[in-house]
Each structure stands twice: as C-alpha cells, then as structure tokens.
Design an enzyme around this catalytic site. Sequence first.
Site, PDB file in Angstrom:
ATOM      1  N   CYS A 410       0.841  -1.206   0.000  1.00 29.77           N
ATOM      2  CA  CYS A 410       0.000   0.000   0.000  1.00 29.77           C
ATOM      3  C   CYS A 410       0.877   1.256   0.000  1.00 29.77           C
ATOM      4  CB  CYS A 410      -0.964  -0.026   1.192  1.00 29.77           C
ATOM      5  SG  CYS A 410      -2.350   1.125   1.012  1.00 29.77           S
ATOM      6  N   HIS A 537      -3.583  -5.214   0.245  1.00 29.20           N
ATOM      7  CA  HIS A 537      -3.050  -5.733   1.509  1.00 29.20           C
ATOM      8  C   HIS A 537      -3.144  -7.260   1.505  1.00 29.20           C
ATOM      9  CE1 HIS A 537      -2.697  -1.927   3.866  1.00 29.20           C
ATOM     10  NE2 HIS A 537      -3.588  -1.516   2.981  1.00 29.20           N
ATOM     11  N   GLU A 539      -1.764  -9.402   3.308  1.00 24.58           N
ATOM     12  CA  GLU A 539      -1.690 -10.041   4.631  1.00 24.58           C
ATOM     13  C   GLU A 539      -3.062 -10.439   5.168  1.00 24.58           C
ATOM     14  OE1 GLU A 539      -1.500  -5.500   5.393  1.00 24.58           O
ATOM     15  OE2 GLU A 539      -0.694  -6.944   3.948  1.00 24.58           O
TER      16      GLU A 539
END
Length: 600
Positions: A410, A537, A539
């Site tokens: 990001c 993102h 994750e």
Amino acid sequence: IYLWLTVTLYYIIYILVTGGVISGIGKGIIASSVGTILKSCGLHVTAIKIDPYINIDAGTFSPYEHGEVFVLDDGGEVDLDLGNYERFLDIRLTRDNNLTTGKIYQSVINKERRGDYLGKTVQVVPHITDAIQEWVMRQAKVSVDDDGIEPEVCVIELGGTVGDIESMPFIEAFRQFQFKVKRENFCNIHVSLVPQPNSTGEQKTKPTQNSVRELRGLGLSPDLIVCRCSTPLDTAVKEKISMFCHVEPEQVICIHDVSSIYRVPLLLEDQGIVDYFCRRLDLPIEMRPRKMLTKWKEMSDRSDRLLEQTSIALVGKYTKLSDSYASVIKALEHSALAINYKLEVKYIDSADLEPAALQEEPVKYYEAWQKLCSADGVLVPGGFGVRGTGGKIQAINWARRQKKPFLGVCLGMQLAVCEFARNVLGWEDANSTEFDPETKHPVVIEMPEHNPGQMGGTMRLGKRRTLFKSTSSFLRKLYGDAEYVDERHRHRFEVNPELKQHFEDRGFRFVGQDLEGERMEIIELEDHPYFVGVQYHPEFTSRPIKPSPPYFGLLLAASGKLQNYLQKGCRLSPRDTYSDRSGSSSPDSEISEIKFPSLS
C-alpha cells in the site's frame, strides 16, 4: 446405534466468550481456537465480535488505540480479532460480523425516526437489547464458507471485561438470549486471569472468583472457566476455582503461556472440551481422529523445531505496538513456517532513519540503521500521514541499491514509486499529493471518488480484482501463474497512471493493474532479486497453511531460496511440505495446494 450422528442441527448453537480481570487477556485466540476445534469435528462455524465502543467501526482508529484495522472482502473495517477468526477457521466474514454499540444505536435510532416503534418510549431494555439479539440471530445464519451452507455454531466474543459500563446492555441482552434460544443451544465461556506474583510464586484465584461472581450477579453463569496463567494450573488451584465458582473441576480449563498460539486449540482439546460440548450441547460429533487438528499439531511441532533463522526489517511508524501490524506479522510467520525458517522481525521506527534523527537522537539513528543493514529483507507496510515517510524512502532506497529483498504494501508501494522517481528519474520533488499537494511531479495522486470531507468508509475498500499484465512476473508465478488475483484494498491514493511510461522505460514495471487498466496494483523492478510493491493488503488473506504469495516470495528471497523455488516450477522441497498423515502424502505439492483439508 449411529443414527444420532446423522441428525441435522435444527437450531444454531451459540457460544458466548466473555472476559474478566483485564482486557487483552486472549479472548480472541480462545474464541478462534474453540471454533477451530468444532470445525475440525465437521461442523460449520461462524464468529461474531462485539465491541462496546460507540464508534460505528474500527476504520478511524489510530493503530496505537486499538491495534490494526482489519479489512474484509466486503470492505468492512473491523477489529483485529476478526482476522484471528478468519486465519484460524479459514472463513470469509462480513462487516456485520463485527457489532459495535454505535451500529446498534444507529439502527435503533433509524427505526425510531421511521416510526417503527409506533410512538413508544425507546429504551435500553427492551429496544436496544432486542436489537442486539436480532442482529446476532440474523448474522449467525449467514454462510461464511465457500460451500454456502448455513453455520451450525456461532462463536460470539464480547470485548472488554465484565463490569465495564459500556458492555452492560450486551450482558443483559445475552442474559435474556440464553432463555430465548434454550439452555441446550447456549454456552458461556468465561476467560479470566490467574496471576502468579514473583514474590511468592503462588497462583492467585481471587480475581477469577470476583469476576465470576460479578458475571453471575448479572445473570450469566459460566459453563467453562478458561484460566489464563503463565504456568499450568496446580490441581489444588483448579479445585479451589471449581469450589468457589460453582462449576465442576472438568469445567475449569487451563491455558498457560505456550511457544505458539497454534498450540491453544490442542491444549483445549487435551482437556476434554469436545467431550464437554457433546454432553452440554448435545452436538452430533463423530468421535474419530480429527484431520484438521492433526495438521495443527504438525504445524506447532515444526514451529518448535526450527533451527535456521531469517530476519525481516519492518520499517513503519507504529512499531511501538506490535498489534498495529498484527496481520503483517502473521503473514510473515506463515511464510517463514512454510520454508522451515524461524522468523526474526526487526522493528524499526522509520523516523529514526531520517537525517534529522542523527542530530536529535544519534544513538537511535545508528541503532535503526544497524538493524536495517543486518536484516535479510525489508518490508514497508501500509500507513497514513507524512510522519516517518522520509525514513521509509531511505529504507527503500537502501534495499534497491543493495539488492536486498523488498516488499512494499500500500503506502510502501507508493513510496517505492516516489523513491524511484527521485533517485532514478531525477525528479527531486516527486511526491504523493497526500504529503505535498503542490509538487511538480505528483507520482501518487488522490483517487477521484475519495470524499475528503468524510473520514470513515470513504477509501477504496474490500476485495478488488487485479489483472497480471506480464507472464514473466515474479508475483504471477508465486500466485500459481494466475491470470488475476482477488485481494483486499484500503487506500485513498494511487499511482498517477499518466506517468507510467516514464517508469517502465527504466525497468520499473507495473505488472498488475485493475480491470480498467487505470490503477497500478503491482510493481516489480528488473535486475533485482526481489523488489515488489502491491497496492492491496495481501496479509489479510494469509492463512497458517496457505501463506500469502507476496510475503512468501519475500521470505524465499530473504532465505536465498526464491530462484530454486521458481526453477522447480514453484514447488516446495519435501522437508518444507505439510504431510497428510491421515491420507496420501504429496511431498512436492504446490504451495497453492497447501491448505486446510476438506471437512465434508
């Protein structure tokens, strides 16, 4: 004889997890672990997190205030505990799985304005408590699995501690709720602290006694008391809690500090929690070896046996609180575990890398640079605000020039664009308009649809599709040579598409773009072992047995295994693969296939 095994649950089972003594005691991990055990038994499980704060959602919180903001597929900005639920249970939740006081009051006030209460006085009881119960019952029926089947069990975590003034309406709602859904369909697990002062070494039960007494005074009697402690509970202590808290000794569960959170479901199962649920809730659970928990045990065992180590420098502005980057840390751990490496995360406050820090706090400056230079890889995660961005750009510049594996997520990707523009393209003032609205080289700009007058929920949020524009991309290969990926976003600014060609002419490639080809989603740098940036993102979708490809690539590169992995057709070596002891074993299965086994 076995007819009962095939009986379908006509009612949803509700398991309420409450906490006492202190907040942050681990209710989220306990709730996730209970759900994991029940899912391993073949049940469909969903989860709800209740946060008693008045905010509508977690989107406007500072990471120091409440940890990271977790983003769901539908764009919901929610509490980080929902990340634990998704990772443990391998499910996909929605924004309504996070219930706040603000959401409840907003829905009740909207009803009152529409005249739904027919002129009655709107009160906490019954209107607020009824709204809470209706929300829970409605959301418990929403499928969270890929098969679309309605859940059979709903695990509900009530944030905060018993006795907090904010949580009183929720406690009262569940006091009523236990009678509405009948006792055989409702169970309360109370998580409490058993402190052990260093001066005496004695395990103290009084805080737990007081917490349970207060809970019972409010109308809820715990079925299981989960005691958090630093060492296993002594038998005498367990019996004392049983006697004074009005439960059987088998209803007192000990969860002591362990080497890995993956051991918590195993600890619960070892203490007979499945047997208890079968009796207390009359669950149709087949008593057979549970394949999913076998995977968890293997994962926990190999985590304890790791010898080789790799280090990642995490350069951010919220490094004083690790929960600010909870999902990032978990994604790194999942990837390190998949290649049999122990992970060391070197937390670096990005402001300490800036030249100004050399004058003001030289010790911190040199310590930060020593950490960065000694790391095997560099990660710059997402964030907001101008503070510390200079240090992040310094770290990115160092990783690019020194050929150190780098991943920017990001804001990390946006700053990588700024760094390349300044130091390779020669645009010295290149910047994001977020930090310098007057820059002559706006390489990162505000998205047209962003509404700056409203802070909450106005970003580009949730799952979006990214198309790969190159067949030779590192990341495309790590994703299993996929043509596109669906990942979760949370950003207001984007790379300026008008300047794209200037970068690509110098080997800075935009290998992934959105469906319209207007938004730059993935960057890769030619002639570099691993220099990758992603606008999304990744994750948030990483799982313990299925790590996120961008993070997995970073760990492979940091450990010197990336090229070998790519040459072998993106296959792991036999020693790095999770075997399936209850069935066939495929030593060279692709990473995309390393996932939770089917529970059907």
